[in-house]
Design a protein around this motif. Structure first.
Motif, PDB file in Angstrom:
ATOM      1  N   GLY A 274      41.179  29.403 -91.049  1.00  0.00           N
ATOM      2  CA  GLY A 274      42.322  30.249 -90.733  1.00  0.00           C
ATOM      3  C   GLY A 274      42.232  30.663 -89.275  1.00  0.00           C
ATOM      4  N   ARG A 275      42.993  31.675 -88.885  1.00  0.00           N
ATOM      5  CA  ARG A 275      42.978  32.092 -87.493  1.00  0.00           C
ATOM      6  C   ARG A 275      41.616  32.685 -87.111  1.00  0.00           C
ATOM      7  N   THR A 276      41.053  33.491 -88.016  1.00  0.00           N
ATOM      8  CA  THR A 276      39.764  34.141 -87.734  1.00  0.00           C
ATOM      9  C   THR A 276      38.685  33.745 -88.737  1.00  0.00           C
ATOM     10  N   SER A 277      38.996  32.852 -89.652  1.00  0.00           N
ATOM     11  CA  SER A 277      38.056  32.584 -90.757  1.00  0.00           C
ATOM     12  C   SER A 277      37.823  31.095 -90.963  1.00  0.00           C
ATOM     13  N   VAL A 278      36.733  30.802 -91.659  1.00  0.00           N
ATOM     14  CA  VAL A 278      36.409  29.420 -92.003  1.00  0.00           C
ATOM     15  C   VAL A 278      35.848  29.420 -93.417  1.00  0.00           C
ATOM     16  N   ARG A 279      36.219  28.377 -94.167  1.00  0.00           N
ATOM     17  CA  ARG A 279      35.789  28.280 -95.564  1.00  0.00           C
ATOM     18  C   ARG A 279      34.895  27.056 -95.747  1.00  0.00           C
ATOM     19  N   TYR A 280      33.851  27.215 -96.548  1.00  0.00           N
ATOM     20  CA  TYR A 280      32.952  26.105 -96.864  1.00  0.00           C
ATOM     21  C   TYR A 280      32.847  25.939 -98.375  1.00  0.00           C
ATOM     22  N   ARG A 281      32.844  24.668 -98.797  1.00  0.00           N
ATOM     23  CA  ARG A 281      32.542  24.344-100.195  1.00  0.00           C
ATOM     24  C   ARG A 281      31.065  23.996-100.275  1.00  0.00           C
ATOM     25  N   ILE A 282      30.373  24.559-101.253  1.00  0.00           N
ATOM     26  CA  ILE A 282      28.951  24.276-101.462  1.00  0.00           C
ATOM     27  C   ILE A 282      28.761  23.705-102.852  1.00  0.00           C
ATOM     28  N   ARG A 283      28.088  22.567-102.892  1.00  0.00           N
ATOM     29  CA  ARG A 283      27.748  21.963-104.187  1.00  0.00           C
ATOM     30  C   ARG A 283      26.247  21.738-104.220  1.00  0.00           C
ATOM     31  N   ALA A 284      25.628  22.054-105.354  1.00  0.00           N
ATOM     32  CA  ALA A 284      24.186  21.842-105.511  1.00  0.00           C
ATOM     33  C   ALA A 284      23.920  20.705-106.492  1.00  0.00           C
ATOM     34  N   HIS A 285      23.010  19.825-106.083  1.00  0.00           N
ATOM     35  CA  HIS A 285      22.574  18.694-106.908  1.00  0.00           C
ATOM     36  C   HIS A 285      21.064  18.774-107.110  1.00  0.00           C
ATOM     37  N   GLY A 286      20.578  18.162-108.194  1.00  0.00           N
ATOM     38  CA  GLY A 286      19.133  18.109-108.440  1.00  0.00           C
ATOM     39  C   GLY A 286      18.623  16.701-108.210  1.00  0.00           C
ATOM     40  N   ILE A 287      17.649  16.535-107.322  1.00  0.00           N
ATOM     41  CA  ILE A 287      17.247  15.168-106.964  1.00  0.00           C
ATOM     42  C   ILE A 287      15.922  14.760-107.600  1.00  0.00           C
ATOM     43  N   VAL A 288      15.291  15.652-108.341  1.00  0.00           N
ATOM     44  CA  VAL A 288      14.009  15.288-108.954  1.00  0.00           C
ATOM     45  C   VAL A 288      14.120  15.193-110.476  1.00  0.00           C
ATOM     46  N   LYS A 289      14.767  16.160-111.092  1.00  0.00           N
ATOM     47  CA  LYS A 289      14.722  16.270-112.546  1.00  0.00           C
ATOM     48  C   LYS A 289      16.035  15.892-113.223  1.00  0.00           C
ATOM     49  N   GLN A 290      17.078  15.654-112.440  1.00  0.00           N
ATOM     50  CA  GLN A 290      18.353  15.266-113.024  1.00  0.00           C
ATOM     51  C   GLN A 290      18.438  13.749-113.124  1.00  0.00           C
ATOM     52  N   PRO A 291      18.940  13.242-114.247  1.00  0.00           N
ATOM     53  CA  PRO A 291      19.080  11.777-114.348  1.00  0.00           C
ATOM     54  C   PRO A 291      20.030  11.227-113.282  1.00  0.00           C
ATOM     55  N   ASP A 292      21.048  11.988-112.916  1.00  0.00           N
ATOM     56  CA  ASP A 292      22.017  11.504-111.928  1.00  0.00           C
ATOM     57  C   ASP A 292      22.112  12.503-110.773  1.00  0.00           C
ATOM     58  N   PRO A 293      21.643  12.121-109.575  1.00  0.00           N
ATOM     59  CA  PRO A 293      21.682  13.061-108.452  1.00  0.00           C
ATOM     60  C   PRO A 293      23.101  13.400-107.989  1.00  0.00           C
ATOM     61  N   ALA A 294      24.112  12.701-108.512  1.00  0.00           N
ATOM     62  CA  ALA A 294      25.494  13.033-108.156  1.00  0.00           C
ATOM     63  C   ALA A 294      26.053  14.175-109.009  1.00  0.00           C
ATOM     64  N   THR A 295      25.373  14.514-110.092  1.00  0.00           N
ATOM     65  CA  THR A 295      25.836  15.604-110.951  1.00  0.00           C
ATOM     66  C   THR A 295      25.850  16.922-110.174  1.00  0.00           C
ATOM     67  N   VAL A 296      26.953  17.652-110.283  1.00  0.00           N
ATOM     68  CA  VAL A 296      27.049  18.956-109.619  1.00  0.00           C
ATOM     69  C   VAL A 296      26.529  20.034-110.570  1.00  0.00           C
ATOM     70  N   LEU A 297      25.454  20.725-110.164  1.00  0.00           N
ATOM     71  CA  LEU A 297      24.851  21.755-111.011  1.00  0.00           C
ATOM     72  C   LEU A 297      25.484  23.121-110.774  1.00  0.00           C
ATOM     73  N   PHE A 298      26.015  23.293-109.570  1.00  0.00           N
ATOM     74  CA  PHE A 298      26.558  24.579-109.169  1.00  0.00           C
ATOM     75  C   PHE A 298      27.545  24.333-108.046  1.00  0.00           C
ATOM     76  N   GLU A 299      28.600  25.141-108.023  1.00  0.00           N
ATOM     77  CA  GLU A 299      29.637  24.913-107.011  1.00  0.00           C
ATOM     78  C   GLU A 299      30.297  26.242-106.651  1.00  0.00           C
TER      79      GLU A 299
ATOM     80  N   LYS B 227      37.893  41.555 -86.519  1.00  0.00           N
ATOM     81  CA  LYS B 227      38.212  40.135 -86.675  1.00  0.00           C
ATOM     82  C   LYS B 227      38.629  39.548 -85.342  1.00  0.00           C
ATOM     83  N   THR B 228      38.147  38.350 -85.040  1.00  0.00           N
ATOM     84  CA  THR B 228      38.338  37.723 -83.745  1.00  0.00           C
ATOM     85  C   THR B 228      38.712  36.257 -83.977  1.00  0.00           C
ATOM     86  N   PRO B 229      39.695  35.729 -83.240  1.00  0.00           N
ATOM     87  CA  PRO B 229      40.105  34.338 -83.475  1.00  0.00           C
ATOM     88  C   PRO B 229      38.956  33.351 -83.252  1.00  0.00           C
ATOM     89  N   LEU B 230      38.965  32.290 -84.039  1.00  0.00           N
ATOM     90  CA  LEU B 230      38.044  31.179 -83.813  1.00  0.00           C
ATOM     91  C   LEU B 230      38.409  30.500 -82.497  1.00  0.00           C
TER      92      LEU B 230
END
Lengths: 120, 120, 120, 120, 120, 120
Positions: free
Chosen positions: E74-99, E113-116
Motif C-alpha cells: 500500500g502507500r505506507t504498508s507492505v504485506r507478506y505471505r508466510i508458509r511453513a514446510h517440514g523438510i525432515v519429517k514430512q513425506p512431502d516437503p511441499a505440504t503447507v503446515l502453517f500459513e 505512518k510514512t510512505p514507502l
C-alpha cells in the motif's frame, strides 16, 4: 560450595534491577547441585524455602557469588543456607544481597521419603 | 486475584516434574501484578518470601491456578498469600500444591521506603 | 575456578542429548566470570575460541562440572582452558566430555585493546 | 546456505553488545540445519568447532546474515565454514563480524560413526 | 526469502507437538527480517496478521522451512505471505503446515505512518 | 476470563517496544487455558487466528490485561476473542492495544476432530 552467575540485561525488571524471579530460579538450581555433590546417587526434591530476604537491588553486569552451606540434616532431609554476594559492583564483597534456607527431602523412585545414608 | 499458567515440557526437571525454579519465577510475577492492580501508581519491590512449601510434584499439561490474597499491610509494606492449585491433572482442584507468603515494600524513585496510601 | 550446571530437559536436542548450543553459551559465561574474578575491574571481550571438541553425548539430569584454568597471557589478552566433566551420570568423573580454549582481550571504554596489569 | 537472525535487547551483554553465548548457539543451529538440508536422512552430531573469531561488537537491531559453506568432507564427517555479516547497522555488509568452522560426524542410531553417502 | 528453524524439545506442548506460541514468534521475526532486507533503512512495525491456519502437528527434530513472499504493498504498508514446510519429517516437503499473512507499516522515528520509497 | 502479564525488558524489540512475537505467544497460552477451563477434559488444538491487530506500541513495565471471551462454537470447535489492555502505562485502561480471534478444535487422542459436549 560456591556458584557464580553473570547478571545480564535479559534478567532485569522494568526498574533496571535484577528481576527477583530469576534470582529464585538460580537459587533452586545451585542448592540442588550442591546437595547432589554432597550426596551422590540420592534423589532430592525441594520441599521448602524459608526466610528469603531480598536486601539490595542488583545491577546488570554484576557477578553474583552464591555461597551454599549445609545448615543441618534430618532423618530424610537436608537444609542449606544460601547467601548471594556481588563481586563486581558492590563496594564490599562481604555484603549479603540475598539470603535464604532451602530444604530437600531424599525420595525413592516412587517419591517416598527415604533416610539419608547413615540414618535409619 | 487469580492467575493461571500452562505447564509445558520446557518447564520440567529431569525427574519429569515441574522444576521448582520456574514455579518461583511465576510466583514473583503474579504477586507483583496483584500488588500493582491493588495499589495503582505505587512502586513495589519484593523484600521477602516465607514458608514456601512444595507439596506435590506437578506434571506437564497441568494448568496451575494461583490464588493471590492480601494477607496484611504495614506502614510501607503489603503481604500476599499465594496458593497454587492444579485444575487439569489433580483429582481435587482444592488441593494446595504449593504455598507461600510474599512481602512487598513501597519505595520512591530513590529506593526509600514510602508509606502506603492512607498511612503516615 | 569451578562452575557447575544442571542439564534439564529444556536443554535437549531432538536426539535426547544436550544441544551443543547451550553448552557453548555456558562456556562463554563461565570463562567470562573466571576472567572477571581473576582480574577485578578490567573489561574483557571474547575474541576467540579454539579446539572445541564435543567428545560425548550428555544426558538430562547430568550435573556438569566446568574446570576453568588460566592457560596463558599476552600483553592485552588472557587465555583459559575449559574442560567439562559429568559428575552424576558418567562412570568416571575424570572423563572430559567437552574441551575448549577461550581468549579474552582487555579493552577500555572505547573498545581499544589495553594492557593487562603489570604489562606495558 | 544463508540464515538470518534479528538481534534483540534480550541478547545483549552488560556492555550493550551481543552476548557471545547467543551467537554460538545460533551458529550451532544454523550449521546443523545446513548439514541436514545437504544430507537428508543422515544423523549428525557436532564434534568440533575451530577458529572462532569474534571480530566486532554487534548492536541491538542488527540483522545478522550467516553464510554457511561446505568446506570439506571426510569419510564420516563434513565441515562447514560460517561467516556472519551485519546488514542493517554495518557500513559494509561484506565485513565479516564473526567466523568459525564446524565439523559434524554422521552417526547411526547407536552413535557409531557411519560413512557419508558415496563413502565406504 | 527463505528461513529455517530447528524444532527442539523445548518448543513442544504437552501433547508432544510444537507449541503454537513459538511458531508465531518465529513468524513475526522472519517476516520482519524479510521486510528489512527488501526495504533497507526503513522502520517497520507489525500492524496485522491474517488467516493464520495451523494445519498439522509438528514434531521435534523437524526442520521448518518458512517461505516468505511479498503479497502486495500500500502507500505506507507492505504485506507478506508466510508458509511453513517440514523438510525432515514430512513425506512431502511441499505440504503447507502453517500459513499466514503479515502486514507491516513503515513509520518515522515518532511512530507516524510514512510512505514507502516511490510512494507519495 | 482475565489473564495478566508483566512486560519486562527481555520482551522488548530494538525500538524499545514489546516484540510482537512474545505477545502472540502469550495470546496462544491464555486462549488455550481459557478453553481448558471452559471445557474440562477436552483436548484442544489451535487451528486458526484471525484479525490480529497490533494497535499501539507497548512499554516495559506495562501490566497487560487480556480479556478472553467466548465468541461462538461449532460442532467440534470453539472461538475466543482476545483483547489486551494496559493497566499501568495507558491513560485509559479501556483502550484496546491488541485484538484477535482464536479458534480451537476438539480432537481425540488420534487427532481426529471430535464433537464438543452437547453436539452430535
Amino acid at each position: 560450595m560456591d556458584h557464580h552467575k553473570l547478571v545480564l540485561p535479559e534478567h532485569m525488571n522494568h526498574y533496571g534491577f535484577l528481576f527477583g524471579g530469576y534470582l529464585l530460579q538460580w537459587i533452586d538450581e545451585f542448592a540442588y547441585i550442591t546437595a547432589t555433590v554432597d550426596y551422590p546417587g540420592l534423589r532430592f526434591v525441594t520441599v521448602a524455602m524459608d526466610n528469603l530476604q531480598f536486601r539490595r537491588g542488583i545491577d546488570t553486569g554484576e557477578v553474583l557469588r552464591f555461597v551454599v552451606d549445609k545448615a543441618g540434616t534430618g532423618r530424610t532431609s537436608v537444609r542449606y543456607r544460601i547467601r548471594a554476594h556481588g563481586i563486581v559492583k558492590q563496594p564490599d564483597p562481604a555484603t549479603v544481597l540475598f539470603e535464604t534456607m532451602v530444604t530437600f527431602v531424599n525420595v525413592d523412585a516412587a517419591g517416598r521419603k527415604t533416610p539419608l545414608p547413615g540414618q535409619t
